[in-house]
Design a protein around this motif. Structure first.
Motif, PDB file in Angstrom:
ATOM      1  N   VAL A   2       0.837  -1.209   0.000  1.00  0.00           N
ATOM      2  CA  VAL A   2       0.000   0.000   0.000  1.00  0.00           C
ATOM      3  C   VAL A   2       0.868   1.254   0.000  1.00  0.00           C
ATOM      4  CG1 VAL A   2      -1.620   1.354   1.395  1.00  0.00           C
ATOM      5  CG2 VAL A   2      -2.013  -1.096   1.042  1.00  0.00           C
ATOM      6  N   ALA A   3       1.963   1.238   0.753  1.00  0.00           N
ATOM      7  CA  ALA A   3       2.861   2.402   0.801  1.00  0.00           C
ATOM      8  C   ALA A   3       3.412   2.709  -0.587  1.00  0.00           C
ATOM      9  CB  ALA A   3       3.997   2.146   1.787  1.00  0.00           C
ATOM     10  N   TYR A   4       3.780   1.683  -1.333  1.00  0.00           N
ATOM     11  CA  TYR A   4       4.262   1.872  -2.707  1.00  0.00           C
ATOM     12  C   TYR A   4       3.156   2.425  -3.598  1.00  0.00           C
ATOM     13  CZ  TYR A   4       8.949  -0.259  -2.759  1.00  0.00           C
ATOM     14  OH  TYR A   4      10.298  -0.515  -2.590  1.00  0.00           O
ATOM     15  N   LEU A   5       1.962   1.849  -3.512  1.00  0.00           N
ATOM     16  CA  LEU A   5       0.873   2.235  -4.404  1.00  0.00           C
ATOM     17  C   LEU A   5       0.359   3.635  -4.119  1.00  0.00           C
ATOM     18  CD1 LEU A   5      -1.069  -1.149  -4.577  1.00  0.00           C
ATOM     19  CD2 LEU A   5       0.396  -0.139  -6.332  1.00  0.00           C
ATOM     20  N   ARG A   6       0.386   4.054  -2.861  1.00  0.00           N
ATOM     21  CA  ARG A   6      -0.104   5.392  -2.507  1.00  0.00           C
ATOM     22  C   ARG A   6       0.803   6.502  -3.028  1.00  0.00           C
ATOM     23  NH1 ARG A   6      -2.580   4.691   3.673  1.00  0.00           N
ATOM     24  NH2 ARG A   6      -4.684   4.070   2.979  1.00  0.00           N
ATOM     25  N   ASP A   7       2.006   6.145  -3.422  1.00  0.00           N
ATOM     26  CA  ASP A   7       2.919   7.131  -4.019  1.00  0.00           C
ATOM     27  C   ASP A   7       2.641   7.349  -5.504  1.00  0.00           C
ATOM     28  OD1 ASP A   7       4.293   7.736  -1.728  1.00  0.00           O
ATOM     29  OD2 ASP A   7       5.892   6.269  -2.062  1.00  0.00           O
ATOM     30  N   GLN A   8       1.705   6.562  -6.073  1.00  0.00           N
ATOM     31  CA  GLN A   8       1.407   6.637  -7.501  1.00  0.00           C
ATOM     32  C   GLN A   8       0.074   7.341  -7.740  1.00  0.00           C
ATOM     33  OE1 GLN A   8       3.901   5.531  -9.395  1.00  0.00           O
ATOM     34  NE2 GLN A   8       4.949   4.798  -7.552  1.00  0.00           N
ATOM     35  N   ASP A   9      -0.204   7.618  -8.992  1.00  0.00           N
ATOM     36  CA  ASP A   9      -1.476   8.222  -9.392  1.00  0.00           C
ATOM     37  C   ASP A   9      -2.575   7.164  -9.320  1.00  0.00           C
ATOM     38  OD1 ASP A   9      -3.640   9.435 -10.559  1.00  0.00           O
ATOM     39  OD2 ASP A   9      -2.727   9.699 -12.529  1.00  0.00           O
ATOM     40  N   GLY A  10      -3.400   7.239  -8.292  1.00  0.00           N
ATOM     41  CA  GLY A  10      -4.416   6.227  -8.050  1.00  0.00           C
ATOM     42  C   GLY A  10      -5.599   6.262  -8.994  1.00  0.00           C
ATOM     43  N   SER A  11      -5.630   7.207  -9.928  1.00  0.00           N
ATOM     44  CA  SER A  11      -6.752   7.273 -10.875  1.00  0.00           C
ATOM     45  C   SER A  11      -6.547   6.342 -12.067  1.00  0.00           C
ATOM     46  CB  SER A  11      -6.924   8.714 -11.374  1.00  0.00           C
ATOM     47  OG  SER A  11      -5.786   9.129 -12.133  1.00  0.00           O
ATOM     48  N   ARG A  12      -5.398   5.694 -12.152  1.00  0.00           N
ATOM     49  CA  ARG A  12      -5.124   4.778 -13.258  1.00  0.00           C
ATOM     50  C   ARG A  12      -4.787   3.400 -12.710  1.00  0.00           C
ATOM     51  NH1 ARG A  12       0.911   5.971 -15.615  1.00  0.00           N
ATOM     52  NH2 ARG A  12       2.004   6.285 -13.648  1.00  0.00           N
ATOM     53  N   PRO A  13      -4.798   2.368 -13.534  1.00  0.00           N
ATOM     54  CA  PRO A  13      -4.480   1.024 -13.054  1.00  0.00           C
ATOM     55  C   PRO A  13      -3.071   0.952 -12.455  1.00  0.00           C
ATOM     56  CG  PRO A  13      -5.540   0.911 -15.200  1.00  0.00           C
ATOM     57  CD  PRO A  13      -5.245   2.356 -14.948  1.00  0.00           C
ATOM     58  N   LEU A  14      -2.979   0.344 -11.290  1.00  0.00           N
ATOM     59  CA  LEU A  14      -1.701   0.193 -10.598  1.00  0.00           C
ATOM     60  C   LEU A  14      -1.533  -1.249 -10.128  1.00  0.00           C
ATOM     61  CD1 LEU A  14      -1.761   3.354  -8.275  1.00  0.00           C
ATOM     62  CD2 LEU A  14      -0.512   3.112 -10.436  1.00  0.00           C
ATOM     63  N   MET A  15      -0.296  -1.690 -10.083  1.00  0.00           N
ATOM     64  CA  MET A  15       0.006  -3.004  -9.552  1.00  0.00           C
ATOM     65  C   MET A  15       1.351  -2.989  -8.845  1.00  0.00           C
ATOM     66  SD  MET A  15       0.261  -6.707 -11.458  1.00  0.00           S
ATOM     67  CE  MET A  15       2.018  -6.748 -11.770  1.00  0.00           C
ATOM     68  N   TYR A  16       1.376  -3.566  -7.659  1.00  0.00           N
ATOM     69  CA  TYR A  16       2.608  -3.761  -6.893  1.00  0.00           C
ATOM     70  C   TYR A  16       2.982  -5.239  -6.961  1.00  0.00           C
ATOM     71  CZ  TYR A  16       5.308  -4.782  -2.613  1.00  0.00           C
ATOM     72  OH  TYR A  16       6.238  -5.226  -1.713  1.00  0.00           O
ATOM     73  N   CYS A  17       4.277  -5.518  -7.065  1.00  0.00           N
ATOM     74  CA  CYS A  17       4.764  -6.886  -6.918  1.00  0.00           C
ATOM     75  C   CYS A  17       6.140  -6.820  -6.281  1.00  0.00           C
ATOM     76  CB  CYS A  17       4.797  -7.623  -8.254  1.00  0.00           C
ATOM     77  SG  CYS A  17       5.847  -6.859  -9.505  1.00  0.00           S
ATOM     78  N   SER A  18       6.590  -7.932  -5.761  1.00  0.00           N
ATOM     79  CA  SER A  18       7.871  -7.913  -5.053  1.00  0.00           C
ATOM     80  C   SER A  18       8.645  -9.191  -5.291  1.00  0.00           C
ATOM     81  CB  SER A  18       7.638  -7.741  -3.540  1.00  0.00           C
ATOM     82  OG  SER A  18       7.230  -8.962  -2.961  1.00  0.00           O
TER      83      SER A  18
END
Length: 333
Positions: free
Chosen positions: A129-145
């Motif tokens: 969530v910390a990674y994703l909240r740094d991005q533009d949440g109005s477009r598709p986002l995906m985190y992986c590790s």
């Protein structure tokens, strides 16, 4: 005169707890199980005990014949508010995960995918969530590790994937998947993107995580975290799993599968399926590059050889990249 009463200490504690809970992101975890009774309790506890998030676990059992269903029912009784259980017939891992996607509720902040047997580190979801909240949440986002690969008893083996030297992008996703499904966390926009255009037949989709990587990288952004977020258990009964083999053993197995015809044409078929569903909405440049990739693939060997040396698509490893070019020339991709 009216005198305002101060809340009592117990009431203050409850109010503070409610405020903290309200500020926590809500995450729905999509878990497909199949004959995974041995490690189920340990796994579910690691999901329930995720820090700084609220979780709901949507579980689809894919027709287990061991003690998995009995254990799932017991876990459902233990956590009735956090577990939703769907007992279904066996359709295989790909169809099972796509069924979970269709069943998912679009009321959550984020969605995570979970393979059976693994154990999640306590901060796995909060880290995502910390990674994703740094991005533009109005477009598709995906985190992986990355993952910490471990033995059956959780003894560390190695970190995998160990190195992602090139960007995680559409130009990688078309021909290689570096996003391990059980590490993936997506936002609602990505869920809707995948959910609304699921192919009627899943025969040309290699795996749900690869498809989601391709979708997200085409219309949004993928972020890769080199720090492992799960203990990725390796054992002989894995339905899905990485490999602790050396590169010689790994390529021997790949070559064997290729000779037997198991890995032929899967990449080109998935690419054709994707452009049919999403081509009209892709950026002009992406569409042009993908169309040229598929068109050149169907031409003669000389045309394929000319194309492949200036192709914008790539695999992360230099050796893998050379193998990809060779297989493209052979028209066995």
């Amino acid at each position: 005169m009216y005198k305002q009463m101060e809340p009592s200490a117990p009431l203050l504690h409850i109010l503070k707890k409610e405020v903290i809970t309200l500020n926590r992101p809500n995450i729905q975890i999509l878990l497909s199980t199949y004959n995974g009774a041995a490690y189920l309790d340990e796994q579910i506890e690691s999901l329930i005990n995720q820090k700084d998030v609220e979780v709901q676990i949507l579980i689809r059992d894919d027709g287990s014949t061991d003690d998995t269903i009995a254990k799932l029912r017991a876990l459902k009784q233990r956590y009735p508010q956090q577990i939703i259980l769907c007992l279904e017939s066996n359709v295989g891992v790909i169809k099972s995960f796509f069924d979970l996607i269709q069943r998912s509720s679009e009321t959550f902040d984020y969605y995570a995918f979970c393979d059976q047997d693994d154990v999640w580190m306590p901060n796995k979801l909060a880290q995502a969530v910390a990674y994703l909240r740094d991005q533009d949440g109005s477009r598709p986002l995906m985190y992986c590790s990355a993952t910490q690969m471990v033995s059956q008893t959780l003894e560390p083996l190695k970190v995998w994937p160990a190195d992602i030297p090139r960007p995680v992008s559409f130009y990688n996703a078309l021909i290689e998947n570096v996003c391990v499904g059980c590490t993936m966390v997506i936002n609602t926009e990505t869920l809707q993107l995948v959910k609304k255009r699921t192919p009627t037949s899943l025969d040309n989709i290699i795996m749900h995580d690869w498809w989601i990587y391709l979708c997200t990288s085409s219309f949004g952004k993928v972020v890769f975290d080199p720090e492992p977020s799960i203990w990725y258990r390796q054992h002989q009964n894995n339905v899905l799993g990485g490999s602790t083999d050396g590169w010689v053993s790994k390529w021997r197995k790949r070559l064997s599968r290729f000779i037997k015809g198991k890995n032929r044409y899967i990449l080109s078929k998935q690419a054709q399926q994707f452009i049919q569903l999403y081509g009209q909405d892709m950026s002009p440049q992406m569409y042009k590059d993908m169309d040229q990739f598929l068109d050149s693939y169907q031409k003669g060997v000389i045309s394929r050889m000319k194309y492949i040396w200036q192709s914008p698509f790539y695999r992360q490893s230099r050796l893998d990249n050379w193998i990809y070019k060779l297989v493209f020339i052979m028209r066995k991709l």
